[in-house]
Design a protein around this motif. Sequence first.
Motif, PDB file in Angstrom:
ATOM      1  N   LEU A 286      12.272   6.281   8.047  1.00  0.00           N
ATOM      2  CA  LEU A 286      12.433   4.905   7.589  1.00  0.00           C
ATOM      3  C   LEU A 286      11.294   4.017   8.083  1.00  0.00           C
ATOM      4  O   LEU A 286      10.814   3.133   7.375  1.00  0.00           O
ATOM      5  N   ARG A 287      10.873   4.263   9.298  1.00  0.00           N
ATOM      6  CA  ARG A 287       9.812   3.459   9.906  1.00  0.00           C
ATOM      7  C   ARG A 287       8.442   3.808   9.333  1.00  0.00           C
ATOM      8  O   ARG A 287       7.548   2.980   9.316  1.00  0.00           O
ATOM      9  N   GLY A 288       8.262   5.055   8.871  1.00  0.00           N
ATOM     10  CA  GLY A 288       6.996   5.477   8.294  1.00  0.00           C
ATOM     11  C   GLY A 288       6.078   6.148   9.286  1.00  0.00           C
ATOM     12  O   GLY A 288       4.878   6.267   9.056  1.00  0.00           O
ATOM     13  N   LYS A 289       6.628   6.638  10.387  1.00  0.00           N
ATOM     14  CA  LYS A 289       5.793   7.248  11.426  1.00  0.00           C
ATOM     15  C   LYS A 289       5.212   8.593  11.010  1.00  0.00           C
ATOM     16  O   LYS A 289       4.289   9.078  11.634  1.00  0.00           O
ATOM     17  N   ARG A 290       5.746   9.205   9.967  1.00  0.00           N
ATOM     18  CA  ARG A 290       5.183  10.455   9.471  1.00  0.00           C
ATOM     19  C   ARG A 290       4.107  10.197   8.407  1.00  0.00           C
ATOM     20  O   ARG A 290       3.583  11.115   7.812  1.00  0.00           O
ATOM     21  N   ASN A 291       3.817   8.945   8.153  1.00  0.00           N
ATOM     22  CA  ASN A 291       2.884   8.534   7.116  1.00  0.00           C
ATOM     23  C   ASN A 291       1.519   8.203   7.739  1.00  0.00           C
ATOM     24  O   ASN A 291       1.468   7.504   8.746  1.00  0.00           O
TER      25      ASN A 291
ATOM     26  N   THR B  10       1.787   1.469  10.078  1.00  0.00           N
ATOM     27  CA  THR B  10       1.405   0.220  10.737  1.00  0.00           C
ATOM     28  C   THR B  10       2.670  -0.336  11.388  1.00  0.00           C
ATOM     29  O   THR B  10       3.690  -0.486  10.712  1.00  0.00           O
ATOM     30  N   PRO B  11       2.633  -0.651  12.678  1.00  0.00           N
ATOM     31  CA  PRO B  11       3.862  -1.044  13.372  1.00  0.00           C
ATOM     32  C   PRO B  11       4.552  -2.292  12.820  1.00  0.00           C
ATOM     33  O   PRO B  11       5.771  -2.400  12.876  1.00  0.00           O
ATOM     34  N   HIS B  12       3.783  -3.240  12.290  1.00  0.00           N
ATOM     35  CA  HIS B  12       4.385  -4.505  11.866  1.00  0.00           C
ATOM     36  C   HIS B  12       4.723  -4.552  10.379  1.00  0.00           C
ATOM     37  O   HIS B  12       5.191  -5.571   9.877  1.00  0.00           O
ATOM     38  N   ALA B  13       4.502  -3.451   9.641  1.00  0.00           N
ATOM     39  CA  ALA B  13       4.755  -3.433   8.204  1.00  0.00           C
ATOM     40  C   ALA B  13       5.725  -2.313   7.842  1.00  0.00           C
ATOM     41  O   ALA B  13       5.807  -1.301   8.529  1.00  0.00           O
ATOM     42  N   ASP B  14       6.431  -2.515   6.745  1.00  0.00           N
ATOM     43  CA  ASP B  14       7.362  -1.514   6.242  1.00  0.00           C
ATOM     44  C   ASP B  14       6.580  -0.505   5.409  1.00  0.00           C
ATOM     45  O   ASP B  14       6.330  -0.713   4.228  1.00  0.00           O
ATOM     46  N   THR B  15       6.173   0.599   6.031  1.00  0.00           N
ATOM     47  CA  THR B  15       5.437   1.646   5.327  1.00  0.00           C
ATOM     48  C   THR B  15       6.258   2.927   5.224  1.00  0.00           C
ATOM     49  O   THR B  15       5.720   3.989   4.966  1.00  0.00           O
ATOM     50  N   GLY B  16       7.567   2.814   5.423  1.00  0.00           N
ATOM     51  CA  GLY B  16       8.432   3.994   5.443  1.00  0.00           C
ATOM     52  C   GLY B  16       9.015   4.350   4.097  1.00  0.00           C
ATOM     53  O   GLY B  16       8.711   3.737   3.071  1.00  0.00           O
TER      54      GLY B  16
ATOM     55  N   ASP C 245       0.799  -1.223   0.000  1.00  0.00           N
ATOM     56  CA  ASP C 245       0.000   0.000   0.000  1.00  0.00           C
ATOM     57  C   ASP C 245       0.834   1.276   0.000  1.00  0.00           C
ATOM     58  O   ASP C 245       0.307   2.352  -0.234  1.00  0.00           O
ATOM     59  N   LYS C 246       2.126   1.177   0.291  1.00  0.00           N
ATOM     60  CA  LYS C 246       2.938   2.382   0.461  1.00  0.00           C
ATOM     61  C   LYS C 246       3.422   2.934  -0.872  1.00  0.00           C
ATOM     62  O   LYS C 246       3.533   2.217  -1.868  1.00  0.00           O
ATOM     63  N   SER C 247       3.701   4.211  -0.886  1.00  0.00           N
ATOM     64  CA  SER C 247       4.371   4.844  -2.023  1.00  0.00           C
ATOM     65  C   SER C 247       5.739   5.284  -1.524  1.00  0.00           C
ATOM     66  O   SER C 247       5.843   6.147  -0.654  1.00  0.00           O
ATOM     67  N   ASP C 248       6.776   4.672  -2.037  1.00  0.00           N
ATOM     68  CA  ASP C 248       8.129   4.891  -1.517  1.00  0.00           C
ATOM     69  C   ASP C 248       8.689   6.224  -2.008  1.00  0.00           C
ATOM     70  O   ASP C 248       8.961   6.388  -3.189  1.00  0.00           O
ATOM     71  N   LYS C 249       8.837   7.162  -1.088  1.00  0.00           N
ATOM     72  CA  LYS C 249       9.465   8.448  -1.399  1.00  0.00           C
ATOM     73  C   LYS C 249      10.931   8.371  -0.986  1.00  0.00           C
ATOM     74  O   LYS C 249      11.301   7.566  -0.140  1.00  0.00           O
ATOM     75  N   TRP C 250      11.727   9.217  -1.576  1.00  0.00           N
ATOM     76  CA  TRP C 250      13.140   9.295  -1.240  1.00  0.00           C
ATOM     77  C   TRP C 250      13.432  10.681  -0.677  1.00  0.00           C
ATOM     78  O   TRP C 250      12.935  11.680  -1.184  1.00  0.00           O
TER      79      TRP C 250
END
Length: 145
Positions: free
Chosen positions: A38-43, A47-53, A12-17
């Motif tokens: 990296l963790r995706g907390k600003r997104n 979700t804590p268990h998924a790579d959304t960063g 579901d994530k869109s990977d920004k750089w």
Amino acid sequence: MKKYTYSARETDKSDKWYLVDADGVILGRMASEIAARLRGKRNPLYTPHADTGDSVVVVNAEKIALTGRKWDQKVYYHHTGYVGGIKAITAKKLLEKKPEDLVVHAVRGMLPKNKLGRALLKKLKVYAGPEHPHSAQQPEPLSIK
């Protein structure tokens, strides 16, 4: 009507750089911001268990700053695997030898200690100088005070 909590998947994530210039930036402040990205907390899909960063590129790692007397007092340890094989190096000597490791070590300590944390750390790219090979990803500049 059913109410449920949305749990994001890694698809579901869109990977920004992001591009971080470490020139004169304090190491700990920069590392905490990078770990959150990296963790995706600003997104909003965090979700804590998924790579959304997102991915982060750090340049000018050789010009990083530490406060106080940490250049001489901060010591990094590693073990060779042999009996009595503990090695120590100060932050000043590590900066001379391999400045990228200062940033990687600081960010690694702020990520989860599991498979997810190891996967997130692979999205961090650190370079000692101002050049990086990731211009094709069009990283957005990220200012850290």
